[in-house]
Scaffold this motif. Structure first.
Motif, PDB file in Angstrom:
ATOM      1  N   SER A   1       0.564  -1.537   0.053  1.00  0.00           N
ATOM      2  CA  SER A   1       0.207   0.104   0.051  1.00  0.00           C
ATOM      3  C   SER A   1       1.090   1.453  -0.194  1.00  0.00           C
ATOM      4  N   ARG A   2       1.373   1.088   0.907  1.00  0.00           N
ATOM      5  CA  ARG A   2       2.895   2.212   0.977  1.00  0.00           C
ATOM      6  C   ARG A   2       3.530   2.618  -0.444  1.00  0.00           C
ATOM      7  N   LEU A   3       3.944   1.427  -1.510  1.00  0.00           N
ATOM      8  CA  LEU A   3       4.113   1.561  -2.371  1.00  0.00           C
ATOM      9  C   LEU A   3       3.175   2.313  -3.230  1.00  0.00           C
ATOM     10  N   ASP A   4       2.204   1.872  -3.200  1.00  0.00           N
ATOM     11  CA  ASP A   4       1.491   1.950  -4.692  1.00  0.00           C
ATOM     12  C   ASP A   4       1.111   4.021  -3.997  1.00  0.00           C
ATOM     13  N   ALA A   5       1.139   4.202  -3.106  1.00  0.00           N
ATOM     14  CA  ALA A   5       0.730   5.959  -2.549  1.00  0.00           C
ATOM     15  C   ALA A   5       2.067   5.869  -3.581  1.00  0.00           C
ATOM     16  N   LEU A   6       3.098   5.645  -3.054  1.00  0.00           N
ATOM     17  CA  LEU A   6       4.103   6.433  -3.618  1.00  0.00           C
ATOM     18  C   LEU A   6       4.412   6.922  -5.667  1.00  0.00           C
ATOM     19  N   ARG A   7       4.129   5.575  -5.682  1.00  0.00           N
ATOM     20  CA  ARG A   7       3.552   5.679  -6.878  1.00  0.00           C
ATOM     21  C   ARG A   7       2.531   6.952  -7.697  1.00  0.00           C
ATOM     22  N   SER A   8       1.836   6.571  -6.752  1.00  0.00           N
ATOM     23  CA  SER A   8       0.719   7.474  -7.684  1.00  0.00           C
ATOM     24  C   SER A   8       1.133   9.260  -7.230  1.00  0.00           C
ATOM     25  N   LEU A   9       2.060   9.347  -6.029  1.00  0.00           N
ATOM     26  CA  LEU A   9       1.920  10.794  -6.077  1.00  0.00           C
ATOM     27  C   LEU A   9       3.367  10.513  -6.854  1.00  0.00           C
ATOM     28  N   ARG A  10       4.728  10.134  -7.045  1.00  0.00           N
ATOM     29  CA  ARG A  10       5.656   9.942  -8.999  1.00  0.00           C
ATOM     30  C   ARG A  10       4.605  10.314  -9.729  1.00  0.00           C
ATOM     31  N   GLU A  11       3.312  10.225 -10.109  1.00  0.00           N
ATOM     32  CA  GLU A  11       2.783   9.706 -11.684  1.00  0.00           C
ATOM     33  C   GLU A  11       2.062  11.344 -11.033  1.00  0.00           C
TER      34      GLU A  11
ATOM     35  N   PRO B   1      13.435  12.930  -0.730  1.00  0.00           N
ATOM     36  CA  PRO B   1      14.685  12.052  -1.295  1.00  0.00           C
ATOM     37  C   PRO B   1      14.481  10.661  -1.675  1.00  0.00           C
ATOM     38  N   GLN B   2      14.192  10.134   0.239  1.00  0.00           N
ATOM     39  CA  GLN B   2      14.489   8.895   0.566  1.00  0.00           C
ATOM     40  C   GLN B   2      12.414   7.983  -0.645  1.00  0.00           C
ATOM     41  N   GLY B   3      11.955   8.836  -0.122  1.00  0.00           N
ATOM     42  CA  GLY B   3      10.776   8.645  -1.452  1.00  0.00           C
ATOM     43  C   GLY B   3      10.810   8.416  -2.853  1.00  0.00           C
ATOM     44  N   HIS B   4      11.593   9.274  -3.469  1.00  0.00           N
ATOM     45  CA  HIS B   4      12.696   8.713  -4.385  1.00  0.00           C
ATOM     46  C   HIS B   4      13.404   7.239  -4.917  1.00  0.00           C
ATOM     47  N   ASP B   5      13.752   6.891  -3.557  1.00  0.00           N
ATOM     48  CA  ASP B   5      15.098   5.962  -3.092  1.00  0.00           C
ATOM     49  C   ASP B   5      14.436   4.796  -3.281  1.00  0.00           C
ATOM     50  N   VAL B   6      13.561   4.647  -2.274  1.00  0.00           N
ATOM     51  CA  VAL B   6      12.479   3.612  -2.291  1.00  0.00           C
ATOM     52  C   VAL B   6      12.439   3.439  -3.160  1.00  0.00           C
ATOM     53  N   LEU B   7      11.320   3.933  -4.669  1.00  0.00           N
ATOM     54  CA  LEU B   7      11.398   3.615  -5.418  1.00  0.00           C
ATOM     55  C   LEU B   7      11.866   3.366  -6.664  1.00  0.00           C
ATOM     56  N   THR B   8      13.084   3.735  -6.054  1.00  0.00           N
ATOM     57  CA  THR B   8      14.031   3.424  -7.154  1.00  0.00           C
ATOM     58  C   THR B   8      14.514   2.049  -7.022  1.00  0.00           C
TER      59      THR B   8
END
Length: 208
Positions: free
Chosen positions: A6-16, A75-82
């Motif tokens: 759920s956390r990863l999906d939320a971060l991906r949605s925010l990135r989009e 920056p940490q959120g970007h790195d988590v998705l990367t």
């Protein structure tokens, strides 16, 4: 769906949404309430930045209306998705191997030796077989068995034997000897031709 997914999906949605934002911040008008709550939680984990009062005032001036909430990846959120995108799938593969493939299981130290070979692919004169680097990258770790699992073709298995052959010539023969015992594949020089190559018993060759 577990909390991690759920956390990863939320971060991906925010990135989009962030890539489409004019200001680099995603406003509340572009965020569904459920997603906003997930991002609030991610912010407490340092994965999302929430606009402070000064930034909200600046965004309000741009928008010509009050902006009460805005967020962007930290920056940490970007790195988590990367990192997540580049990491192996943590769940075992359920697809059975094809007739020309075989499941290979390696101990962590053996996998480390194979990764050295894969990482050196650009400078090797005998590079890994096609697709092996991707199979190494997406290998699954079986925690109870303490093994890395991959489904490999015959050519890719030969490359693993070659990787352990290089390891043997540079210091440790343990990996090559174990691989020969476990999977019946060795890499050695044919005295009659002087050429090196993977060798396996006829029964192994027929079964792959």
């Amino acid at each position: 769906m577990n909390a991690r997914q759920s956390r990863l999906d939320a971060l991906r949605s925010l990135r989009e949404r962030e890539t489409e934002s004019v200001y680099g911040w995603v406003l509340s008008t572009a965020i569904p309430p459920g997603l906003q709550q997930s991002l609030q939680t991610a912010a407490t984990q340092g994965l999302v930045e929430l606009a402070d009062r000064e930034m909200r005032a600046e965004l309000s001036a741009y928008e010509g209306r009050p902006v009460l909430w805005a967020a962007r990846l930290s920056p940490q959120g970007h790195d988590v998705l990367t990192y997540q995108h580049a990491s192996p799938d943590p769940t075992p593969h359920s697809t059975p191997p094809a007739a020309t493939e075989q499941v290979i299981e390696l101990r962590p130290a053996q996998m480390d030796a194979l990764r050295v070979y894969a990482n050196l692919a650009p400078v090797l004169r005998v590079p890994p077989a096609d697709g092996l680097i991707e199979r190494v990258r997406t290998a699954c770790f079986d925690r109870p068995g303490n093994r890395w699992r991959m489904t490999l073709t015959t050519e890719q298995i030969d490359s693993v034997a070659y990787a352990f052959h290089l390891r043997a010539l540079s210091g440790s023969v343990a990996e090559a000897n174990w691989f020969a015992r476990e999977y019946g594949v060795t890499y050695r020089v044919d005295p009659s031709t002087g050429r090196a190559g993977a060798v396996r018993p006829p029964s192994r060759t027929a079964s792959l």
